[in-house]
Write a protein that holds these residues in place. Structure first.
Motif, PDB file in Angstrom:
ATOM      1  N   VAL A 356      36.916  17.512  72.104  1.00  0.00           N
ATOM      2  CA  VAL A 356      38.056  18.180  71.171  1.00  0.00           C
ATOM      3  C   VAL A 356      37.088  18.075  69.751  1.00  0.00           C
ATOM      4  CG1 VAL A 356      40.164  17.078  72.450  1.00  0.00           C
ATOM      5  CG2 VAL A 356      38.899  15.576  70.432  1.00  0.00           C
ATOM      6  N   LYS A 357      37.099  19.700  69.711  1.00  0.00           N
ATOM      7  CA  LYS A 357      36.853  20.186  68.741  1.00  0.00           C
ATOM      8  C   LYS A 357      37.510  20.601  66.873  1.00  0.00           C
ATOM      9  CE  LYS A 357      31.875  20.670  68.449  1.00  0.00           C
ATOM     10  NZ  LYS A 357      31.827  21.644  69.644  1.00  0.00           N
ATOM     11  N   ILE A 358      37.654  19.107  65.838  1.00  0.00           N
ATOM     12  CA  ILE A 358      38.534  19.528  64.986  1.00  0.00           C
ATOM     13  C   ILE A 358      38.261  20.820  64.071  1.00  0.00           C
ATOM     14  CG2 ILE A 358      39.362  18.553  62.825  1.00  0.00           C
ATOM     15  CD1 ILE A 358      39.557  15.483  63.782  1.00  0.00           C
ATOM     16  N   ALA A 359      38.766  21.787  63.979  1.00  0.00           N
ATOM     17  CA  ALA A 359      39.014  23.193  63.731  1.00  0.00           C
ATOM     18  C   ALA A 359      39.973  23.224  62.061  1.00  0.00           C
ATOM     19  CB  ALA A 359      39.962  24.194  64.076  1.00  0.00           C
ATOM     20  N   LEU A 360      38.635  23.292  61.456  1.00  0.00           N
ATOM     21  CA  LEU A 360      39.143  23.167  59.811  1.00  0.00           C
ATOM     22  C   LEU A 360      40.042  24.769  59.928  1.00  0.00           C
ATOM     23  CD1 LEU A 360      36.198  22.029  57.172  1.00  0.00           C
ATOM     24  CD2 LEU A 360      38.294  20.676  58.029  1.00  0.00           C
ATOM     25  N   PRO A 361      41.652  23.780  59.195  1.00  0.00           N
ATOM     26  CA  PRO A 361      42.348  25.359  58.454  1.00  0.00           C
ATOM     27  C   PRO A 361      41.470  25.997  57.653  1.00  0.00           C
ATOM     28  CG  PRO A 361      43.417  22.983  57.505  1.00  0.00           C
ATOM     29  CD  PRO A 361      41.909  22.946  58.519  1.00  0.00           C
ATOM     30  N   ARG A 362      41.885  27.600  58.000  1.00  0.00           N
ATOM     31  CA  ARG A 362      41.744  28.743  56.817  1.00  0.00           C
ATOM     32  C   ARG A 362      42.441  28.279  55.356  1.00  0.00           C
ATOM     33  NH1 ARG A 362      42.182  33.717  58.305  1.00  0.00           N
ATOM     34  NH2 ARG A 362      41.483  34.876  56.945  1.00  0.00           N
ATOM     35  N   VAL A 363      41.690  27.842  54.609  1.00  0.00           N
ATOM     36  CA  VAL A 363      42.524  27.847  53.001  1.00  0.00           C
ATOM     37  C   VAL A 363      41.949  28.472  52.217  1.00  0.00           C
ATOM     38  CG1 VAL A 363      42.609  26.572  51.496  1.00  0.00           C
ATOM     39  CG2 VAL A 363      41.767  25.200  53.302  1.00  0.00           C
ATOM     40  N   ILE A 364      43.972  29.908  51.796  1.00  0.00           N
ATOM     41  CA  ILE A 364      42.877  30.765  51.080  1.00  0.00           C
ATOM     42  C   ILE A 364      44.789  30.709  49.856  1.00  0.00           C
ATOM     43  CG2 ILE A 364      44.538  32.960  51.235  1.00  0.00           C
ATOM     44  CD1 ILE A 364      44.127  32.487  54.991  1.00  0.00           C
ATOM     45  N   SER A 365      45.734  30.352  49.806  1.00  0.00           N
ATOM     46  CA  SER A 365      47.271  30.286  49.048  1.00  0.00           C
ATOM     47  C   SER A 365      46.649  28.394  48.209  1.00  0.00           C
ATOM     48  CB  SER A 365      48.401  29.150  49.469  1.00  0.00           C
ATOM     49  OG  SER A 365      48.623  28.470  50.066  1.00  0.00           O
ATOM     50  N   GLU A 366      46.898  29.160  47.333  1.00  0.00           N
ATOM     51  CA  GLU A 366      46.426  28.211  45.604  1.00  0.00           C
ATOM     52  C   GLU A 366      48.122  26.802  45.921  1.00  0.00           C
ATOM     53  OE1 GLU A 366      44.952  27.151  43.498  1.00  0.00           O
ATOM     54  OE2 GLU A 366      43.926  29.080  43.340  1.00  0.00           O
ATOM     55  N   GLU A 367      48.111  27.431  46.934  1.00  0.00           N
ATOM     56  CA  GLU A 367      49.397  26.118  47.412  1.00  0.00           C
ATOM     57  C   GLU A 367      48.972  24.789  47.761  1.00  0.00           C
ATOM     58  OE1 GLU A 367      53.230  27.094  48.534  1.00  0.00           O
ATOM     59  OE2 GLU A 367      54.101  25.837  48.550  1.00  0.00           O
ATOM     60  N   THR A 368      48.734  25.448  49.209  1.00  0.00           N
ATOM     61  CA  THR A 368      47.414  25.004  50.578  1.00  0.00           C
ATOM     62  C   THR A 368      46.472  24.070  49.428  1.00  0.00           C
ATOM     63  OG1 THR A 368      48.109  26.151  51.381  1.00  0.00           O
ATOM     64  CG2 THR A 368      45.884  24.602  52.059  1.00  0.00           C
TER      65      THR A 368
END
Ligand SMILES: [Zn+2]
Ligand SMILES: [Zn+2]
Length: 390
Positions: A356-368
């Motif tokens: 398994v490889k941990i995939a980082l989420p694409r951080v786009i919104s200020e809320e995230t």
């Protein structure tokens, strides 16, 4: 006439034996042959020189003359004590050889001693001795096992897992039904039609042409009247549908043997075998090594931290894999006996390994971003400090 040291030219000692001279000649003739060195004048000259040296040194009489006088001319006689050197009338004499007159298709001249024409016929076939001797009785064909046939077969990743039964068209041969593989039916002895009585046939190997012992008369130039059905070959061509069973678990390069479906034997001998050489295609996600299967699957940060169950493709469809909480990137899991069946022991199976490889989420919104800052505040642990880096 320039005096040449023929021993030096052939690179042999003065007391060299005949076969030593022959061996050295063969090596040099091959090296300097005009077919091997097209357009190379120096090689051409060297080739002629080597021919000339061999012509003298391979002939016992000529060699004696050369040993005694230091050169050779036809009018010299080693036995005459009064012979006092050449009267230089020979006009070229022994040096007048011209390889352009060589005809490789000419078989060994009958009876001739060790002229280079004889030796030329076996120069490129690697043979050693004289091959063609006229015999009163042509050779009798011997029982001979047929040759094997090898055919490549492409199959998919899935087919290599399940195995496959298919029909393949094989161009093979069968023992002639008329002569039973003898090649003749006991008729009169005739000149061999294959080599037209020469005992040698031409073969092409790359850019070189060379002659080879005729396979149909074994170099004798004579044989019994060939069988009219197989033209003396002893076998007849046959195109046959062969049912081929490829076992589960084959890989690229596996050889599957189908007994007795190679070329036909002669005089009752067994046919050869058919070998299927398998070439297995690639899978979109799965990779095979030995009997094991490997795959890399991405998971999210929260799946890794909290744990989850995911579906993983296998060669037999999907399998469920439990990801425990706190799973690290690069961690490997084993799905037991989800690999390939072993060819040697079909009750055994390989495993499938899931990395398994941990995939980082694409951080786009200020809320995230706010959520991540909050996450960090709640989890202040520094992973570099944990392992002592800082
Ligand atoms: Zn026949
Ligand atoms: Zn022949």
């Amino acid at each position: 006439m320039a005096k040449k040291d023929y021993y030096n030219i052939l690179g042999v000692k003065k007391d060299a034996k005949a076969d030593e001279i022959k061996k050295s000649y063969r090596r040099l003739a091959r090296k300097h042959h005009p077919d091997v060195n097209p357009g190379d004048k120096a090689s051409e000259d060297k080739f002629k020189e080597v021919q000339e040296a061999y012509d003298i040194l391979s002939d016992e009489k000529k060699r004696k003359v050369f040993d005694r006088f230091g050169y050779y001319a036809d009018n010299l006689d080693v036995n005459s004590p009064f012979s006092s050197g050449p009267t230089s009338s020979g006009g070229g004499g022994a040096a007048g050889y011209d390889f352009s007159g060589f005809d490789f298709s000419t078989g060994p001249t009958s009876g001739g001693g060790s002229s280079f024409r004889d030796i030329f016929s076996d120069l490129f076939s690697g043979g050693g001795g004289s091959s063609a001797k006229a015999q009163p009785e042509p050779p009798r064909a011997m029982p001979k096992k047929g040759r094997d046939i090898e055919i490549p077969l492409a199959l998919s990743f899935e087919e290599s897992f399940t195995g496959l039964t298919t029909n393949i068209t094989v161009n093979r041969s069968e023992q002639c039904s008329r002569c039973q593989g003898a090649g003749d039916t006991g008729g009169p002895v005739v000149t061999c039609p294959t080599c037209k009585g020469k005992g040698q046939v031409m073969r092409t190997g790359g850019r070189l042409q060379f002659s080879q012992e005729c396979p149909d008369c074994e170099g004798t130039g004579r044989r019994r009247q060939p069988c009219s059905v197989c033209n003396g070959k002893g076998v007849t061509p046959k195109s046959e549908q062969v049912k081929v069973k490829i076992p589960a678990g084959v890989d690229t390069g596996s050889r599957v043997r189908i007994p007795k479906k190679g070329h036909g034997g002669r005089l009752g001998a067994e046919p050869g075998d058919l070998f299927i050489l398998t070439n297995v295609g690639k899978h979109k996600f799965l990779e095979r090594k030995g009997d094991n299967i490997y795959i890399t699957v991405p998971i999210t940060v929260s799946e890794a931290a909290l744990g989850t169950k995911i579906d993983v493709p296998t060669v037999e469809g999907k399998a469920q894999l439990k990801i425990p909480s706190g799973t690290e990137s690069g961690q490997k899991f084993r799905l037991r006996e989800r690999g390939f069946p072993s060819l040697r022991n079909p009750t055994l199976r390989g495993d499938q390994f899931v990395e398994v490889k941990i995939a980082l989420p694409r951080v786009i919104s200020e809320e995230t971003k706010d959520v991540l800052r909050e996450f960090e505040r709640l989890n202040p642990e520094n992973p570099r400090k944990v392992i002592g880096l800082e």
